[in-house]
Enzyme design. Structure first.
Site, PDB file in Angstrom:
ATOM      1  N   GLY A 199      38.487  41.640  47.552  1.00  0.00           N
ATOM      2  CA  GLY A 199      39.652  40.809  47.253  1.00  0.00           C
ATOM      3  C   GLY A 199      40.165  40.050  48.474  1.00  0.00           C
ATOM      4  O   GLY A 199      39.711  40.256  49.603  1.00  0.00           O
ATOM      5  N   HIS A 200      41.153  39.206  48.245  1.00  0.00           N
ATOM      6  CA  HIS A 200      41.659  38.357  49.326  1.00  0.00           C
ATOM      7  C   HIS A 200      42.374  39.171  50.398  1.00  0.00           C
ATOM      8  O   HIS A 200      43.033  40.143  50.113  1.00  0.00           O
ATOM      9  CB  HIS A 200      42.550  37.225  48.814  1.00  0.00           C
TER      10      HIS A 200
END
Lengths: 300, 300, 300
Positions: A199-200
């Site tokens: 994920g970011h």
């Protein structure tokens, strides 16, 4: 030792402890670390077998004005290199791969066919991204509108990118999202298997390795030399220190601040046994209360 | 029967047991196995609806010298067929798909748009690979260097390939890795759903079927006629005999040598109940000890 | 408040409650919903930073006769738009993306590079599909042949398509399968993260959002404003009403008819503790029986 005796191999690679037994059966390479020697032998073998990618841009590829491709790099058939992208010496952009605007591919890094290295994302030297990898899709960020009529999701544009160190390998169809404001980071020597989701704003420390189907939610910080078995999930905004190892399918729901091996899979069983145990599990807290009551009752 | 009465269909397919009821409401096809008859009817219907892929190589495709494409095969727009590849009679290479060096596509096998069939990998007849499938990415193999300064991972080049039988279907974005030394094998009639991961040197027996998001780690040997529900995980180097069935999300951590249905999902609950039970689960072994103590205490 | 004091930002976005504290340290934007304001600011920022996709069809793209591309739409390098497809005003077909026969892309909807929108599938306005997304692969449907010699799987052709509403975003390498007879449906405002699997004939209600690696099996009906944490799995043919929220890794094995938060992950632990508790879990039903026996024994 039994394996050694049964082997029909013309030559074997063994450690010092197997030296005698191996010599007794035929040719042998004796070394301190046979598994590592095997790894290096496969590399030698692969170099004999495989044609190197030819330098130059295939006529069917599209390289936009303003992209810089090193003379020794290879851009494969039907690949697309956008404006501002930089392809380093000896690097390979596989067939049908896409290198976005201002993205950078380090020296001798290879994209297999059909990889995406998104706008502004960078990977260092000697990397290998397998087919279907997507680097730099938007992180999953939305703000609820909290309207009286029922909330909608307002997109949070992801303004960061992905920064990948040297000697990183990423498996087929894995994804590393771009950061919201700052970059998502994979440090040197990270190895990801297939279908892994990062994920970011995650940071994965150097030389950590995750098996297939692992998912790491946004803003988690993973230390160096960590490993995760297949299907493990790490929730967002957690920290894992260096040398944390996760068994397959473990769901990490809080930070791990002590090195070691952690586990969390449900022990599988034949269906009938599982059904009985699972049903009882839903009453487990109540069972504890009943046990406590009994303990009090039988206390002297 | 209630469904039958409510149906507005002009014609229904039913088994012998529903013959009377079906005839009473209108046109009916009566057969031994209605679900199978339905499957065959959808095949007939699809054949009416869909244009067959046109034979020949689209002018935008890149077919390298030394590739052999059968005259009746179709190579779609922007597809890439590398040197030494063989495309069988009536086979289809979908738009933007990649067939690697020396790979083989059997008769009437179809690659949907944007599939990768990697170098040296082979698939038999009448197969169907959906978009995003990656056959033949490198298996996940690394040897630790065990240096004093902290271990790095040395790549084990994957020298095997993937060998797929006849009548195999693989869902979107699924991955089958190439073997380390020998091949990864999917036998005839295997069906994989989307986002399935098959590690290197796995063997999946004929007619086994895995639902979405299943992961099989390296060197597992799965029997024939097995099934796995969505999200099931099979760890590496295990054996599952024929006719083993796994419920969704089961994590198989040791070999299964007896046919049957196996399960292992945590029973979900409302969050408050789950929290209480999950907290107690972390003390379960202790509870058993307390129970034992009580049993001893109350023994006559 | 401590974060506010430590921030080196030139300007901050805060709610009414932080107005004084923020003003004391420098420039501040005060608003009712700071997170939402932040989202809108990122949108403004992205609009400044990014070049809009140029209208027109890139010379390397393949647009088949009979496709209709709006004059203001962009078809990127090496993209493929099949016959009968319609690309709306201001829409973008990213580099190397594929739009199948008769598929429809609504106004201002964007496909990132290397997306598949399959034959006959439709997406509304202002959507965003990230790289590697596959819309409209076949649902996983097979009928067993039940032959004496051992069952094979007969394909059920998937005759439906996928219908996606307005303002939908789908993450990298996620898949939405086409329906068997009717369409798979994502309603307006649905947000899916990366590597999400949506089976055939699923319906996802408006404004529901699923994190990475979520899997939804065929024919599940999910309500509006639902959310699912990473790795959650929803089995087939279930119903989830509006406003159901699932924690990460929850396996939903029956319908949820009451809004709320549901959970089901196994609580992870250090490996030694997990091993003891997991072993005991396999005897849990027996423990309950022993507890019952004790209760009877000690009853007055």
């Amino acid at each position: 030792m039994a394996q050694l005796a049964r082997s029909a191999a013309a030559c074997v690679i063994v450690g010092q402890a197997q030296r005698e037994a191996a010599a007794a059966r035929g040719a042998a390479i004796v070394c301190a670390d046979p598994y590592l020697a095997y790894a290096r032998l496969t590399q030698w073998w692969a170099a004999q077998l495989r044609r190197p990618a030819p330098a130059g841009v295939h006529p069917s590829a599209v390289v936009e004005p303003g992209a810089r491709v090193h003379a020794t790099a290879c851009v494969g058939p039907l690949a697309h290199v956008a404006a501002g992208a930089r392809i380093g010496a000896g690097a390979v952009v596989g067939a049908q791969s896409h290198v976005g605007e201002d993205a950078e591919l380090g020296e001798h890094t290879r994209l297999a066919p059909r990889v995406v290295l998104g706008r502004g994302c960078r990977i260092g030297a000697r990397g290998l991204l397998h087919s279907g990898v997507v680097i730099g899709a938007d992180g999953f960020g939305f703000a609820p509108t909290n309207e009286a009529a029922g909330s909608r999701w307002e997109k949070i544009e992801q303004l960061g990118a992905v920064r990948i160190g040297d000697d990183v390998e990423i498996g087929a169809n894995s994804c590393v999202d771009r950061g919201a404001l700052e970059d998502t980071v994979l440090e040197d020597g990270v190895k990801l298997d297939n279908l892994v989701q990062i994920g970011h704003n995650v940071r994965v420390g150097a030389h950590s390795a995750f098996a297939g189907c692992v998912g790491v939610a946004g803003s988690a910080r993973i230390g160096r030399h960590c490993t995760a078995g297949g299907g493990a999930i790490i929730l967002g905004h957690l920290e894992l220190v260096d040398h944390v190892h996760l068994s397959a399918a473990t769901v990490v729901s809080r930070s791990i601040l002590k090195p070691g091996l952690y586990s969390g899979a449900f022990p599988f069983d034949d269906n009938a046994s599982w059904e009985k145990n699972a049903a009882t599990l839903r009453q487990l807290h109540g069972l504890r209360e009943r046990l406590r009551a009994l303990e009090r009752k039988t206390a002297p």
